[in-house]
Write a protein that holds these residues in place. Sequence first.
Motif, PDB file in Angstrom:
ATOM      1  N   UNK A   1       0.682  -1.040  -0.008  1.00  0.00           N
ATOM      2  CA  UNK A   1       0.054   0.044  -0.131  1.00  0.00           C
ATOM      3  C   UNK A   1       1.036   1.278   0.085  1.00  0.00           C
ATOM      4  N   UNK A   2       0.581   2.524  -1.052  1.00  0.00           N
ATOM      5  CA  UNK A   2       1.475   3.462  -0.912  1.00  0.00           C
ATOM      6  C   UNK A   2       1.029   4.302   0.335  1.00  0.00           C
ATOM      7  N   UNK A   3       2.145   4.934   0.560  1.00  0.00           N
ATOM      8  CA  UNK A   3       2.311   5.784   1.751  1.00  0.00           C
ATOM      9  C   UNK A   3       2.128   7.189   1.501  1.00  0.00           C
ATOM     10  N   UNK A   4       1.011   7.931   1.988  1.00  0.00           N
ATOM     11  CA  UNK A   4       0.986   9.353   1.561  1.00  0.00           C
ATOM     12  C   UNK A   4       1.250  10.191   2.749  1.00  0.00           C
ATOM     13  N   UNK A  30      -7.174   3.703  -1.441  1.00  0.00           N
ATOM     14  CA  UNK A  30      -6.354   2.619  -0.780  1.00  0.00           C
ATOM     15  C   UNK A  30      -4.903   3.133  -0.832  1.00  0.00           C
ATOM     16  N   UNK A  31      -4.424   4.143   0.266  1.00  0.00           N
ATOM     17  CA  UNK A  31      -3.278   4.329   0.378  1.00  0.00           C
ATOM     18  C   UNK A  31      -3.277   4.700   1.941  1.00  0.00           C
ATOM     19  N   UNK A  57       3.820  12.138  -1.930  1.00  0.00           N
ATOM     20  CA  UNK A  57       4.217  10.832  -1.885  1.00  0.00           C
ATOM     21  C   UNK A  57       5.555  10.538  -2.572  1.00  0.00           C
ATOM     22  N   UNK A  58       6.247  10.008  -1.490  1.00  0.00           N
ATOM     23  CA  UNK A  58       7.739   9.909  -1.890  1.00  0.00           C
ATOM     24  C   UNK A  58       8.307  11.439  -1.746  1.00  0.00           C
ATOM     25  N   UNK A  78      -4.177  10.468  -9.709  1.00  0.00           N
ATOM     26  CA  UNK A  78      -2.952  10.616 -10.805  1.00  0.00           C
ATOM     27  C   UNK A  78      -1.955   9.996 -10.262  1.00  0.00           C
ATOM     28  N   UNK A  79      -1.546  10.517  -9.114  1.00  0.00           N
ATOM     29  CA  UNK A  79      -0.092  10.261  -8.536  1.00  0.00           C
ATOM     30  C   UNK A  79       0.037   8.684  -8.287  1.00  0.00           C
TER      31      UNK A  79
END
Length: 83
Positions: A1-4, A30-31, A57-58, A78-79
């Motif tokens: 899962x991507x971290x924001x 889903x972040x 993000x990053x 989009x990101x």
Amino acid sequence: MTEVTFYTRRQCGLCDDAAAELRRLSGELRFSIVERDIDGDADLRARYNDVVPVIAIGDAVIAHAPIDLAALRTALASALVQR
């Protein structure tokens, strides 16, 4: 899962609004959210003092104050697709 990453500070009404929207969007897109209080870190405060809240993000800043909450979903989606 991507971290924001959500750069924030206490007693910030714009931050409170953005946090609520991020929590709502996190289930849909889903972040996970990692909150960072800029006032606890001199480097973060120097970088983001005048533009909190900041959403990244990053190393890529997705949005910063003033945040258009309607545009935030589009920018995040989009990101996240690019990852």
